[in-house]
Design an enzyme around this catalytic site. Structure first.
Site, PDB file in Angstrom:
ATOM      1  N   HIS A 239      -1.812   1.013  -2.939  1.00 56.22           N
ATOM      2  CA  HIS A 239      -2.316   0.632  -1.563  1.00 56.22           C
ATOM      3  C   HIS A 239      -1.680  -0.789  -0.953  1.00 56.22           C
ATOM      4  O   HIS A 239      -1.409  -0.845   0.331  1.00 56.22           O
ATOM      5  CB  HIS A 239      -3.974   0.043  -1.667  1.00 56.22           C
ATOM      6  CG  HIS A 239      -4.770   1.202  -2.267  1.00 56.22           C
ATOM      7  ND1 HIS A 239      -5.402   2.381  -1.521  1.00 56.22           N
ATOM      8  CD2 HIS A 239      -5.192   1.591  -3.762  1.00 56.22           C
ATOM      9  CE1 HIS A 239      -5.844   3.129  -2.168  1.00 56.22           C
ATOM     10  NE2 HIS A 239      -5.748   2.615  -3.450  1.00 56.22           N
TER      11      HIS A 239
HETATM   12  C1  BDR Z   1      -7.651  -2.322  -2.987  1.00 52.69           C
HETATM   13  O1  BDR Z   1      -8.375  -2.790  -4.223  1.00 52.69           O
HETATM   14  C2  BDR Z   1      -7.878  -3.307  -5.260  1.00 52.69           C
HETATM   15  O2  BDR Z   1      -8.228  -2.757  -6.491  1.00 52.69           O
HETATM   16  C3  BDR Z   1      -6.440  -2.970  -5.195  1.00 52.69           C
HETATM   17  O3  BDR Z   1      -5.558  -4.071  -5.585  1.00 52.69           O
HETATM   18  C4  BDR Z   1      -6.332  -3.066  -3.791  1.00 52.69           C
HETATM   19  O4  BDR Z   1      -5.765  -4.136  -2.994  1.00 52.69           O
HETATM   20  C5  BDR Z   1      -7.558  -0.907  -2.927  1.00 52.69           C
HETATM   21  O5  BDR Z   1      -9.065  -0.535  -2.479  1.00 52.69           O
END
Ligand code: BDR
Ligand code: CA
Length: 308
Positions: A239
């Site tokens: 992400h």
């Molecule tokens: C986001 O949540 C975190 O666990 C990850 O680093 C990312 O920023 C994804 O939903």
């Protein structure tokens, strides 16, 4: 060429770490600081991991600040089920000897926004706590920022809960401050990021026989194991690295202007990012992306970072 001033707010986090490796090597970006805050794991660990990223990417010149240890109004959540207790998977646990800069993170954001009027870009890869604190400390900076790029939310889906994405539900009051401000907000959420599921074969392409390259391989394979276990998905959605590409190649994303409201009601919808017809300023929301182009750019950027 004038470099673009940028502040990164982050909670490393495996995908944060990959995003940092991508961003820290960009010659066109003037990274003024990394603010590490509580999110995926607790504050001391995210600070350590941001310091480590600076070290392994040869960017000890970029200051790291310790941001918020807790959300604005709620107890902290974590995502150790995805990122491990070290934040960097179950195979990597490493400590940095360096120390963060002793300055309040919100003051740092305000000071930097005033130093670069109209130019500062904030990219937030974790909960929005410190960005919200800065906007509350000096609301006028909303007009001075070039953009706030948020990895977070999902109009059509959640991941931490059925309806909410982790970074938003981790501090919904902070997200509400940011999304109701007059700052130009870009939301790179799950609607876009989940269109780019990268297979293990691409993890192998990103790794290399260097210190950083081996670490990237271990972290991403752990991430893939956890994705299989928690989300029943084969492959990884990186992400935060996807979000980082907005700064490098925005034409990889399909966006729509949308008014986004954050659900603050306790219950199943807490932290949901809702598209509404009034009552909130417009944000630019990524609803899709060029999956092949994004995956290829991430592989290339990460590979370039690890062989340096
Ligand atoms: C986001 O949540 C975190 O666990 C990850 O680093 C990312 O920023 C994804 O939903
Ligand atoms: Ca993150």
């Amino acid at each position: 060429m004038n470099k673009r001033p940028v502040i990164i707010c982050t909670d490393p986090g495996i995908d944060d770490f990959i995003a940092l490796a991508v961003l820290l090597q960009q010659p066109q970006l003037d990274i003024r600081g990394m603010i590490a805050l509580s999110g995926n794991v607790g504050l001391p660990i995210t600070v350590n991991n941001a310091l480590l990223a600076g070290e392994l990417c040869g960017r000890t010149d970029v200051p790291v600040l310790a941001g918020s240890a807790t959300p604005l109004a709620r107890p902290a959540r974590n995502a150790c089920n995805i990122h491990g207790a070290s934040g960097l998977g179950t195979s990597v646990e490493r400590y940095s000897n360096r120390k963060p800069l002793a300055q309040d993170a919100a003051e740092f954001i305000v000071q930097t926004a005033r130093q670069f009027p109209g130019a500062l870009e904030i990219i937030s890869l974790g909960p929005l706590t410190d960005v919200a604190r800065a906007l509350t400390l000096d609301p006028a900076i909303a007009q001075l920022l070039r953009q706030i790029v948020v990895m977070g939310g999902g109009i059509k889906r959640g991941n931490a809960t059925q309806y909410a994405e982790f970074n938003i539900v981790a501090d919904p009051e902070a997200a509400d401050v940011v999304f109701s401000s007059s700052a130009p907000v870009v939301m790179i959420g799950l609607d876009a990021t989940h269109q780019c599921l990268q297979p293990r074969s691409q993890i192998a392409e990103m790794a290399a026989d260097t210190e950083l390259g081996r670490m990237v391989g271990l972290m991403l394979n752990d991430y893939a194991d956890m994705y299989r276990r928690v989300h029943q998905l084969e492959g990884v959605v990186i992400h935060d690295a996807i979000c980082a590409l907005w700064l490098l190649q925005p034409n990889l994303f399909y966006t729509e202007p949308m008014r986004v409201k954050i659900c603050l009601d306790n219950g199943a919808h807490l932290g949901q990012t809702m598209a509404v017809t009034d009552g909130a300023p417009f944000a630019t929301v990524a609803m899709g992306l060029d999956a092949e182009g994004v995956a290829r750019r991430i592989v290339d950027e990460v590979h370039r970072a690890v062989i340096q």
